[in-house]
Design a protein around this motif. Sequence first.
Motif, PDB file in Angstrom:
ATOM      1  N   GLY A 124      34.858  90.293  49.410  1.00  0.00           N
ATOM      2  CA  GLY A 124      34.086  90.786  48.275  1.00  0.00           C
ATOM      3  C   GLY A 124      34.599  92.079  47.673  1.00  0.00           C
ATOM      4  N   LEU A 125      35.907  92.356  47.820  1.00  0.00           N
ATOM      5  CA  LEU A 125      36.463  93.594  47.256  1.00  0.00           C
ATOM      6  C   LEU A 125      36.459  93.526  45.738  1.00  0.00           C
ATOM      7  N   ASP A 126      36.072  94.610  45.113  1.00  0.00           N
ATOM      8  CA  ASP A 126      36.113  94.705  43.652  1.00  0.00           C
ATOM      9  C   ASP A 126      37.550  95.038  43.249  1.00  0.00           C
ATOM     10  N   LEU A 127      38.316  93.983  42.976  1.00  0.00           N
ATOM     11  CA  LEU A 127      39.750  94.162  42.730  1.00  0.00           C
ATOM     12  C   LEU A 127      40.028  94.907  41.428  1.00  0.00           C
ATOM     13  N   SER A 128      39.127  94.763  40.460  1.00  0.00           N
ATOM     14  CA  SER A 128      39.366  95.496  39.211  1.00  0.00           C
ATOM     15  C   SER A 128      39.137  96.993  39.438  1.00  0.00           C
ATOM     16  N   GLN A 129      38.194  97.310  40.332  1.00  0.00           N
ATOM     17  CA  GLN A 129      37.981  98.726  40.675  1.00  0.00           C
ATOM     18  C   GLN A 129      39.196  99.265  41.444  1.00  0.00           C
ATOM     19  N   LEU A 130      39.782  98.417  42.299  1.00  0.00           N
ATOM     20  CA  LEU A 130      40.996  98.847  43.001  1.00  0.00           C
ATOM     21  C   LEU A 130      42.117  99.105  41.994  1.00  0.00           C
TER      22      LEU A 130
END
Lengths: 405, 405
Positions: free
Chosen positions: A165-171
């Motif tokens: 569930g990592l927020d890849l756009s935030q990364l």
Amino acid sequence: MSIETKFRKLGTDNAPGQEVRQSSGDIDKMLIGAPLSGRPVDFSHGDVDAHTPTPGSFELFTEGYALGGAQAYTEYRGNIGIRELIAPRLAEFTGAPVHAADGLIITPGTQGALFLAVAATVARGDKVAIVQPDYFANRKLVEFFEGEMLPVQLDYAGSGEGAAGLDLSQLEDAFKAGAKVFLFSNPNNPAGVVYSAAEIRQIAALATRYGATVIADQLYSRLRYAGARYTHLRAEAIDEDNVVTIMGPSKTESLSGYRLGVAFGSKAVIARMEKLQAIVSLRAGGYSQAVLRSWFAEPEGWMDDRIRQHQAIRDDLLSVFRAADGVTASTPQAGSYLFPRLPSLKVSPADFVKILRLQGQVVVTPGSEFSPHTKDSVRLNFSQDHGAAVEAAKRMVTLIERYRA
Amino acid sequence: MSIETKFRKLGTDNAPGQEVRQSSGDIDKMLIGAPLSGRPVDFSHGDVDAHTPTPGSFELFTEGYALGGAQAYTEYRGNIGIRELIAPRLAEFTGAPVHAADGLIITPGTQGALFLAVAATVARGDKVAIVQPDYFANRKLVEFFEGEMLPVQLDYAGSGEGAAGLDLSQLEDAFKAGAKVFLFSNPNNPAGVVYSAAEIRQIAALATRYGATVIADQLYSRLRYAGARYTHLRAEAIDEDNVVTIMGPSKTESLSGYRLGVAFGSKAVIARMEKLQAIVSLRAGGYSQAVLRSWFAEPEGWMDDRIRQHQAIRDDLLSVFRAADGVTASTPQAGSYLFPRLPSLKVSPADFVKILRLQGQVVVTPGSEFSPHTKDSVRLNFSQDHGAAVEAAKRMVTLIERYRA
């Protein structure tokens, strides 16, 4: 920054194992009802008496001691013979080469590896992407080295099957904003979720695109439950100079008392880590290093048994918690952490953690240690005596009912 | 400061035990004559096979292991029972109270204590008074934490009987210039001199007057030779909040393989040290901590024997070196370091150290590690097999003659 300011941020009162240093303060006035009886359970860390160290570990230590000076004084990065023994095992496990001579360092515990890896990659003012929630020391390490933390949210509760569930756009935003390092644990500590292949590939692609170094804390990556699929970042399309992987035998293998960990990958970072280890602690305990000889070479079936036992505890605890109204919990796919969210209570989450200790004989780690957004969760290391853990979880539910808002 | 710059200063190639990572470079072209035969001696650290660990240490480790989780997981500052056991012994030895609960921390080696003590007292830009020559990690630690080093010279060669030769006016100048921390080893590493009572009292008076914290590294303070008088700074007229004393059983007691050290004194500093230890290595190895039970409780006569053996080696090595033209050496009053100064040679001191290794089967630590003013000295840890050490010193003298300018 004054030394007092710098250390004020390093609070450890709520850290696992430090409960003995807490004073109970005014908590007595909040208590409702009598204490519950039962065998105390300290969920802040695993119980190595219930799940004992890998067979043969003590004998290997004994052999190391018998070697005398040759084992007591090793290179700062660890004995070369032991590095040569475990490097191919780590390579086979992670699916990418491990260079015994210059791509691997043995450290005092996995914590030692994490400290050195952050110190070797984060200079003052550097931006560092950190997952929320994640292992509480990650944040403290970045703060200690005066880096700037850029949080990346992990929607572990809503991630769906097989993803963390990592927020890849935030990364990506963090990388765009200049983050040079991304530090994360997989499986996630505290939530127990495992990153999907797609997530790991995206992390690799983003780190490559933005030239960032990734520190992957894979401490619990061997203890995987039925159906879990694990992807090693270092085996994906990413420059090996940009990845440091951290592991150790303290958890699944119950060898914490020997203080052993390893970091492997980027030669440049490993070289810096060794330079620093020379002034931090010289080396992992010489005799203890010999215990690594059994790592990834445990007796046939031993790891399967350990996984089976932990999966059974996990499932029973989940049943106990899920039966309680308003308690939610994701199913850990790996590792031995459970991170239930509690319903609204009459007391603050911090006070409830103290109440659990005083009235329930249960020690848990407050969710606030892992993220500012997980204050109403608590972390349990369920590597415990099976029966005692279930009874302790029932006491927790009893106290949740007693203090329900 | 970039991370690369920060770590460039942390070179360890010449550090003891790291010779294995050196390349010989062009040294072959400078070699004169054939290699000398003889049993190799590594003077960069003590030989724990020649001077074996304290009797009973392994049995105590074994008992610690048998205790299981209770010994594997201790407070970050170490097991309270063990702290309570050794605190009064340390108090008796140093002549001032030691508070087991909040004035003592167990660390992974004395190096671990030194790292934490500097980290807990030196913020970026802080001025720190450092003795030249002194243990090489002192300088590196101050540089790592971006402190500013104010050197204070030690005229160990000209100090006369019973004094170390510290330039006290230079120390006062450092305090006047704003030094908030003074860090020194007593006995001095590398010179083996012991600070006189007058010197220690002056240090106490100056630190008190200027409100500075003193970190006293007393690692070798138990191994004292006939006639040596030792004064513990912490027992002098100085606020206990301003002193941290560091010791450990790695040297005299040959317990280095267990990685144990302690720091005691200032409660505020010890509290900060524990906070940092929580993210550096968690704790000294749990089972190893149990070995401290024998510390300062060795069998009757054991320490006297150990001192006698080392004094005999010291005297024989001094005879060998002093018979060589142009080699000078102070008589170490405590500890097992000898710091002879070599005459002018045809090769640089750094190359001569390599030549000693290649042609003499002798490893020593270059004097440049300890002070910019001691490039033509070398340090020997003479805690070695007696006969082998004498033969190795003779080979050194043979090579000095061969390369004499």
